[in-house]
Design an enzyme around this catalytic site. Structure first.
Site, short mmCIF file in Angstrom:
data_model
loop_
_atom_site.label_atom_id
_atom_site.label_comp_id
_atom_site.label_asym_id
_atom_site.label_seq_id
_atom_site.Cartn_x
_atom_site.Cartn_y
_atom_site.Cartn_z
N ARG A 18 -16.83 0.18 -23.70
CA ARG A 18 -17.06 0.10 -22.53
C ARG A 18 -16.59 0.36 -21.62
O ARG A 18 -15.86 1.94 -21.66
CB ARG A 18 -17.36 -1.40 -22.08
CG ARG A 18 -17.78 -2.95 -22.91
CD ARG A 18 -17.73 -3.71 -22.08
NE ARG A 18 -18.70 -5.23 -22.63
CZ ARG A 18 -18.23 -5.93 -23.06
NH1 ARG A 18 -16.79 -7.02 -22.49
NH2 ARG A 18 -19.47 -6.78 -22.71
N ASP A 23 0.51 -1.46 -0.03
CA ASP A 23 -0.36 0.15 0.46
C ASP A 23 0.84 1.55 -0.37
O ASP A 23 0.54 2.49 -0.32
CB ASP A 23 -0.56 -0.05 0.91
CG ASP A 23 -1.93 -1.10 1.53
OD1 ASP A 23 -2.57 -1.31 0.24
OD2 ASP A 23 -2.18 -1.28 2.66
#
Length: 948
Positions: A363, A328
């Protein structure tokens, strides 16, 4: 004299003035040291110089490297009295020599005082050399013939032979060997294995015993077989392995005192009083709690009879050192954590793949990435993939109706011609009311309001997987080495240190202070103090968020300049292709358009400019360029004033009314910048702001720590070498000589050598000789003699392409094979242009985005005053916008800061002949390659063979 990484890197000598600097350099040169980093004509002209003494060219048994600098704040050592025994001096540099007469002659020739305390053994068979001398800084130098390199590969105890260092402090040895344990805890992170490998091998090289604790804190509690002593071979091959081979596990017992009591007993029973922990903030907090309780735990164990009084007295203190392993990148006090960059690689690979199917079907995709309290992964992935919108916890959308803002951005991009929409959301993303923003909700909004065919992809634990990227291997290795150093210098009063990175340098700071700041981020978010949360991240986090927003989100005329300040800016590529060139061009074009500028692309470098190949760039023209390697504009090495007519360049700049020029490229681009700046007096149209954004795999441009493309190249080399090593390993006894690029700079070879575990490297800064090759043959023979007969390893040697015209890659391979006495085979691999990479690495894309925005800002800064003046006076804009020397500059990275360095300021620190900076921050990593491969550490069998 201050020692840096004892036995590993180099001696750092501090002279207080220029006179001392020159005398000291001359002293060491007289002993045979050579300057190795670009000083012209062997003259001492700078305030810093690297000196190296090669063993094969002296009476030494191993290489010695010295870094000499001028430091006016340094304290001058006092010269010890001549009537005092200099052997009582507390510290010094020990050089292992074999010919004392040669050394004496060199010292007498310089008029240097010395004390000779050599002696002969009782049976007159062995001469013990021990000669003490002072350099001009009054640093003690000890010449001795005591062994400096006992075998690390040998299974026998090496303590009795002394600490295995080529250069070591002459201090009294410790009465007992230091025992260090290393464990990994919390979530696994790519790079943990390279960190453990570095701790094990460097710890052994320092004369320590190193233990691995398997299964994290659970292994500490369980003890027994889960605490295993490691040897040199235990970590062989770990560099390329993701996750953590020694395991990690949740451990509830360790959260209770009884569990920590048992863990303490297990450590004491193994004689361990130092613990290196690689994990996140929770794991590191647990380690510090363990340390704080240690005296009480030891006392309780003694009173209960679980350890003896002698053990309690011996192990009164526990040393804790923290390494941050977290994908992270959520730890404060460090710019980057182990595993974060590799995780970013996995995310970008996935999003790039998703992008092709999104484009095919027009998309929208919502991609959820990890990051509960930290949006680093989401933000960097957004920058690196060109995502349309990003949600992170530290900076929620400023509008309460963020749904409408997101839809507006997506719709604008569609109207401009974009066929796909990609939204990246961190798992901990929230709005300003702290309400979670979930991927499924975003999907529904896009489908319902815009009618987009939308899919959700949750990447999950794929983000943790795979082989570590080159960056994480290097980061983990140098931090693992520093962790061992931190253990060795720790005292009972020293707060537990955390090893981090700041401004491109390894740092050591209080562990708990970093943990507290990390927790403050979550606290600031919970209190809706988002500005504070951003401040607590690393310094460039906020700037990169702004760069992303300015080049991607804010295309709504909110950033547009007044019409009279809008300019015609051009982008040109010069030199060899490099990953990140296209990403930088995309950012420059889109940011420039958002500011109202007319953005021009110049095709095929300066020859293309001369031909008039100039085209206006649109927002959609550069769509998708972030992930494209090479150069979409086209590039070549032609430079104005040399192979291209300067007058034609000036003519085309004026014809196209170009008011600012951004040059993206390598050393040729720097040369072009210099030539354009010098020609301003002759050509008024060259009197415009010009900036150079460094982009070259060689990383040899002055004015920056990193060039675009260098990280992509390192990953390409690392991937190729992993495959080569696999082939070599399968063939058992095979050595590959791998040729890498880099021009006259050894950057790629050094950093790739660390990342791949190369046996040794050959770089231009050091040169190559037959004696060096002979030494390397002996080293390889020693390794293969030490290998198990049926389990020999494949090995690689990296050779820079320009290190020697005589010793080519093929010649080196033939020498290794012929001189290896059939102990091993040898093959070659010339990586060539595959080192330029295919898809640019995330780091190169991120650096490109940040630097490109700064380039446009730079061009604006140096032209707006003239534009404003012309507007106020109602006069036409002049062709000549600026002749300020500061308006022609290299926009680069220094640590974590973006810098603007003018051409005149860079010329004194540039080696124009060898096309590289005179300084090389990366050279301090050089000795790691040899040390962690065991160079110079011979087994008894090899010594016997070589003496026959």
């Amino acid at each position: 004299m201050r020692k840096i990484s004892q036995g590993l890197s180099h001696f750092l000598l501090n002279a207080t003035n220029t006179e001392q600097f020159v005398k000291t350099a001359q002293f060491y040169k007289a002993l045979g040291f050579q300057e190795i980093l670009g000083q012209n004509d062997n003259a001492i002209t700078s305030e810093k110089v690297w000196l190296k003494l090669h063993a094969e060219e002296s009476s030494l048994t191993s290489d010695v490297t010295i870094k000499l600098v001028i430091d006016t704040s340094a304290v001058q050592r006092e010269q010890p009295p001549q009537d005092v025994d200099w052997a009582l001096h507390t510290s010094g540099m020990v050089l292992t020599v074999t010919d004392i007469d040669t050394i004496k002659g060199q010292l007498k020739e310089q008029g240097v005082l010395f004390q000779d305390q050599s002696s002969t053994s009782a049976n007159d068979r062995i001469q013990l050399i021990e000669l003490y001398a002072l350099d001009p800084l009054n640093n003690m130098i000890v010449f001795a013939n005591k062994p400096a390199f006992p075998s690390l590969l040998d299974k026998h105890d090496i303590l009795s032979q002394g600490a295995p260092t080529a250069v070591k402090a002459a201090s009294q040895p410790s009465p007992k060997r230091k025992k260090i344990a290393v464990l990994t805890s919390g979530g696994d992170a790519p790079g943990m294995n390279p960190a453990v490998r570095a701790v094990v091998r460097y710890g052994i090289s320092k004369g320590c015993e190193v233990f691995a604790v398997y299964e994290g804190y659970q292994g500490l509690v369980d003890g027994g077989e889960r605490i295993r002593k490691m040897d040199w071979k235990s970590v062989r091959g770990w560099l390329a392995v993701g996750g953590t081979t020694i395991g990690t596990a949740r451990c509830m017992p360790f959260k209770k005192r009884e569990g920590r009591l048992q863990a303490a007993q297990n450590l004491v029973s193994n004689g361990i009083d130092s613990l290196i922990v690689c994990g996140g903030d929770g794991s590191l907090t647990g380690a510090d709690v363990f340390r704080s309780e240690w005296p009480g735990l030891i006392n309780e164990l003694k009173e209960s009879g679980r350890i003896t009084a002698e053990q309690a007295n011996t192990y009164q203190h526990l040393t804790i050192v923290g390494l941050v392993g977290s994908i992270d990148n959520d730890m404060s006090s460090t710019d980057i954590t182990i595993g974060a960059v590799t995780s970013l690689h996995r995310i970008c690979e996935s999003v790039d793949s998703i992008g092709t199917t999104a484009l095919s079907h027009s998309r929208a995709f919502v991609v959820e990435v990890m990051g509960r309290h930290c949006g680093w992964l989401a933000l960097m992935a957004g920058i690196a993939t060109g995502a349309d919108f990003v949600f992170i916890p530290e900076r929620p959308p400023t509008s309460d109706d963020w749904e409408s803002v997101m839809c507006s951005v997506a719709q604008r991009h569609r109207q401009l011609g974009k066929r796909k929409t990609v939204i990246i959301v961190a798992e901990g993303a929230i709005d300003r009311s702290l309400k979670p923003i979930k991927a499924e909700y975003i999907k529904d909004i896009l489908s319902d309001r815009l009618g987009l065919d939308t899919r959700v992809t949750t990447l999950g634990h794929t983000q943790r997987g795979g082989s570590p990227a080159a960056f994480d291997r290097i980061l983990a290795t140098i931090q693992g080495v520093e962790a061992v150093e931190a253990v060795l210098r720790s005292t009972p009063d020293t707060p537990s240190p955390l090893i981090g990175m700041s401004n491109n340098h390894v740092t050591t700071g209080p562990l708990m202070k970093a943990v507290e700041l990390t927790h403050d981020v979550a606290k600031a978010i919970s209190e809706k103090d988002f500005a504070r949360a951003m401040e607590l991240r690393d310094p460039q986090f906020s700037e990169e968020f702004d760069a992303y927003s300015a080049s991607t989100i804010l295309d709504d005329h909110s950033m547009i300049l007044p019409e009279h300040q809008q300019m015609r800016l051009a982008v040109i590529h010069v030199g060899a292709p490099a990953g990140g060139m296209n990403a930088a061009t995309r950012t420059a074009v889109r940011y420039g358009l958002n500011r109202g500028h007319t953005m021009l692309g110049i095709y095929n470098g300066f020859p293309g400019l001369v031909r008039g190949s100039v085209e206006e760039m649109s927002w959609i023209k550069v769509d998708g360029w972030t992930s494209r390697g090479g150069s979409e504009l086209g590039t070549n090495r032609a430079v104005p004033g040399e192979s291209v007519d300067m007058g034609m360049v000036a003519y085309q700049l004026q014809q196209n009314n170009i008011q600012g020029l951004m040059i993206i490229g390598g050393f040729e681009a720097f040369t072009a910048l210099r030539n354009l700046e010098e020609a301003r007096d002759k050509y008024p149209s060259l009197c415009i702001p010009i900036c150079h954004l460094p982009a070259t795999v060689s990383n040899n441009v002055p004015g920056t720590d990193y060039s675009l493309g260098s990280d992509t190249s390192l990953n390409a080399i690392t991937d190729a070498c992993d495959s080569i090593l696999q082939s070599a390993r399968s063939s058992r006894r095979r050595v590959f000589v791998v040729e890498v690029q880099g021009g006259r700079s050894g950057y790629l070879a050094v950093e790739a050598g660390i990342a791949t575990g190369a046996n040794t490297i050959y770089i231009p800064e050091e040169g190559l000789s037959l004696a060096r090759l002979q030494s390397d043959v002996r080293h390889l023979m020693a390794l293969y003699l030490d290998d198990d007969a049926d389990r020999s390893e494949g090995r690689i040697v990296l050779r820079n392409e320009t290190v020697s015209k005589t010793y080519t890659t093929d010649v080196i391979s033939s020498i290794l094979k012929d001189e290896g006495h059939a102990l091993f085979d040898s093959r070659t691999a010339v990586l060539g242009h595959l080192q330029q990479g295919n898809t640019p690495s995330p780091m190169d894309r991120i650096r490109a985005t940040r630097l490109a925005m700064r380039c446009v800002c730079f061009l604006e800064k140096h032209a707006l005053a003239v534009l404003d003046n012309a507007y106020r006076n109602g006069t036409p804009i002049p062709v000549e916008l600026t002749k300020d020397v500061e308006s022609a500059a290299v926009i680069g990275l220094s640590g974590n800061q973006v810098t603007h360095r003018s051409v005149p300021s860079l010329l004194p620190v540039t080696d124009l002949k060898n096309r590289k900076p005179k300084d090389a921050w990366w050279y301090e990593h050089r000795p790691l390659v040899d040390l962690l491969s065991g160079r110079g550490l011979f087994t008894k069998q090899a010594q016997e063979l070589l003496s026959e």
